[in-house]
Design an enzyme around this catalytic site. Sequence first.
Site, PDB file in Angstrom:
ATOM      1  N   HIS A  80      -2.297   7.479   7.428  1.00  0.00           N
ATOM      2  CA  HIS A  80      -1.294   8.332   6.768  1.00  0.00           C
ATOM      3  C   HIS A  80      -1.940   9.627   6.268  1.00  0.00           C
ATOM      4  O   HIS A  80      -1.359  10.705   6.402  1.00  0.00           O
ATOM      5  CB  HIS A  80      -0.675   7.615   5.560  1.00  0.00           C
ATOM      6  CG  HIS A  80       0.492   6.727   5.872  1.00  0.00           C
ATOM      7  ND1 HIS A  80       1.633   7.172   6.498  1.00  0.00           N
ATOM      8  CD2 HIS A  80       0.707   5.413   5.591  1.00  0.00           C
ATOM      9  CE1 HIS A  80       2.504   6.167   6.600  1.00  0.00           C
ATOM     10  NE2 HIS A  80       1.959   5.084   6.066  1.00  0.00           N
ATOM     11  N   GLN A  94       2.943   9.874   1.825  1.00  0.00           N
ATOM     12  CA  GLN A  94       4.299   9.296   1.886  1.00  0.00           C
ATOM     13  C   GLN A  94       5.199   9.781   0.758  1.00  0.00           C
ATOM     14  O   GLN A  94       6.418   9.661   0.857  1.00  0.00           O
ATOM     15  CB  GLN A  94       4.229   7.773   1.861  1.00  0.00           C
ATOM     16  CG  GLN A  94       3.602   7.183   3.125  1.00  0.00           C
ATOM     17  CD  GLN A  94       3.458   5.683   3.010  1.00  0.00           C
ATOM     18  OE1 GLN A  94       2.503   5.196   2.413  1.00  0.00           O
ATOM     19  NE2 GLN A  94       4.410   4.943   3.547  1.00  0.00           N
ATOM     20  N   CYS A 144       5.974  -0.377   7.513  1.00  0.00           N
ATOM     21  CA  CYS A 144       5.651   0.834   6.741  1.00  0.00           C
ATOM     22  C   CYS A 144       6.863   1.215   5.911  1.00  0.00           C
ATOM     23  O   CYS A 144       7.988   1.191   6.407  1.00  0.00           O
ATOM     24  CB  CYS A 144       5.279   1.965   7.688  1.00  0.00           C
ATOM     25  SG  CYS A 144       4.849   3.500   6.852  1.00  0.00           S
ATOM     26  N   LEU A 145       6.607   1.584   4.664  1.00  0.00           N
ATOM     27  CA  LEU A 145       7.705   1.987   3.782  1.00  0.00           C
ATOM     28  C   LEU A 145       8.392   3.258   4.299  1.00  0.00           C
ATOM     29  O   LEU A 145       9.540   3.514   3.951  1.00  0.00           O
ATOM     30  CB  LEU A 145       7.187   2.208   2.360  1.00  0.00           C
ATOM     31  CG  LEU A 145       6.675   0.938   1.664  1.00  0.00           C
ATOM     32  CD1 LEU A 145       6.018   1.292   0.341  1.00  0.00           C
ATOM     33  CD2 LEU A 145       7.810  -0.071   1.461  1.00  0.00           C
ATOM     34  N   GLY A 157       0.841  -1.195   0.000  1.00  0.00           N
ATOM     35  CA  GLY A 157       0.000   0.000   0.000  1.00  0.00           C
ATOM     36  C   GLY A 157       0.868   1.233   0.000  1.00  0.00           C
ATOM     37  O   GLY A 157       2.062   1.162   0.335  1.00  0.00           O
ATOM     38  N   HIS A 199      -4.298   1.546   7.951  1.00  0.00           N
ATOM     39  CA  HIS A 199      -2.913   2.055   7.959  1.00  0.00           C
ATOM     40  C   HIS A 199      -2.788   3.236   6.981  1.00  0.00           C
ATOM     41  O   HIS A 199      -2.182   4.254   7.310  1.00  0.00           O
ATOM     42  CB  HIS A 199      -1.983   0.890   7.571  1.00  0.00           C
ATOM     43  CG  HIS A 199      -0.535   1.239   7.460  1.00  0.00           C
ATOM     44  ND1 HIS A 199       0.422   0.741   8.327  1.00  0.00           N
ATOM     45  CD2 HIS A 199       0.147   2.010   6.564  1.00  0.00           C
ATOM     46  CE1 HIS A 199       1.611   1.210   7.978  1.00  0.00           C
ATOM     47  NE2 HIS A 199       1.478   1.977   6.899  1.00  0.00           N
ATOM     48  N   GLU A 200      -3.390   3.089   5.800  1.00  0.00           N
ATOM     49  CA  GLU A 200      -3.269   4.149   4.768  1.00  0.00           C
ATOM     50  C   GLU A 200      -4.139   5.359   5.097  1.00  0.00           C
ATOM     51  O   GLU A 200      -3.719   6.498   4.876  1.00  0.00           O
ATOM     52  CB  GLU A 200      -3.634   3.610   3.386  1.00  0.00           C
ATOM     53  CG  GLU A 200      -2.861   2.383   2.917  1.00  0.00           C
ATOM     54  CD  GLU A 200      -1.362   2.504   2.996  1.00  0.00           C
ATOM     55  OE1 GLU A 200      -0.845   3.625   3.135  1.00  0.00           O
ATOM     56  OE2 GLU A 200      -0.685   1.468   2.942  1.00  0.00           O
TER      57      GLU A 200
HETATM   58  O1  GNR Z   1       4.047  -2.599   2.592  1.00  0.00           O
HETATM   59  C1  GNR Z   1       3.390  -2.473   3.627  1.00  0.00           C
HETATM   60  N1  GNR Z   1       3.088  -3.567   4.353  1.00  0.00           N
HETATM   61  C2  GNR Z   1       2.206  -3.560   5.407  1.00  0.00           C
HETATM   62  C3  GNR Z   1       2.175  -4.683   6.233  1.00  0.00           C
HETATM   63  C4  GNR Z   1       1.301  -4.736   7.293  1.00  0.00           C
HETATM   64  C5  GNR Z   1       0.462  -3.691   7.549  1.00  0.00           C
HETATM   65  C6  GNR Z   1       0.482  -2.557   6.742  1.00  0.00           C
HETATM   66  C7  GNR Z   1       1.351  -2.493   5.675  1.00  0.00           C
HETATM   67  S1  GNR Z   1       1.345  -1.097   4.660  1.00  0.00           S
HETATM   68  C8  GNR Z   1       2.986  -1.121   4.066  1.00  0.00           C
HETATM   69  C9  GNR Z   1       3.185  -0.060   3.003  1.00  0.00           C
HETATM   70  C10 GNR Z   1       3.015   1.308   3.611  1.00  0.00           C
HETATM   71  O2  GNR Z   1       3.837   1.850   4.299  1.00  0.00           O
HETATM   72  N2  GNR Z   1       1.884   1.901   3.412  1.00  0.00           N
HETATM   73  O3  GNR Z   1       1.633   3.077   3.971  1.00  0.00           O
HETATM   74 NI    NI Z   2       2.824   3.145   5.781  1.00  0.00          NI
END
Ligand code: GNR
Ligand code: NI
Length: 167
Positions: free
Chosen positions: A137, A51, A91-92, A46, A133-134
Amino acid sequence: MALLPILQYPDPRLHKVARAVTQVNDETRRLVRDMAETMYAAPGIGLAATQVDVHLRVIVMDISETHDDLKVFINPELQAQSGEEEGEEGCLSVPGIYEKVRRAARVTVRALNQQGEPFTLQADGLLAVCIQHETDHLQGHVFVEHLSHLKQSRIRAKLKKQRRETL
Ligand code: GNR
Ligand code: NI
């Protein structure tokens, strides 16, 4: 096509609140394309526009193993949340850190697609985790903010050390 640089925690720009997209047009679709390319290259499941330092309500996601199920959410809104589940997140913007976070088990999200048409999606499992999660952000929140302050400062120290060693 273009790969976009991903902001790294604790960059203050990760805390900006994204604005709604007022018109879904070619510029929006270009952003979606670049974000998808960036997410697949990372690789991640995601990516929120926040980001890549674009503060608009745009999310791309693909939780398939075959990387052929791109989901695009423009102006996403969580309509309903239910249940509770704890799952490991990464998270990236916080590379190399994986921590358990408690979230709703099921969500209903309403958004626009790349054509600007509204749709509603019910999700559970990893998809529900990723949607929350997104959308976090887009509100300027990074998943580590769900953890204790002690854990957050340990994570910041670890990232600092990691960055020193890769310079
Ligand atoms: O790549 C991602 N893996 C992930 C694994 C578990 C819960 C959420 C994520 S999102 C993350 C990519 C990211 O940072 N999205 O904002
Ligand atoms: Ni993230």
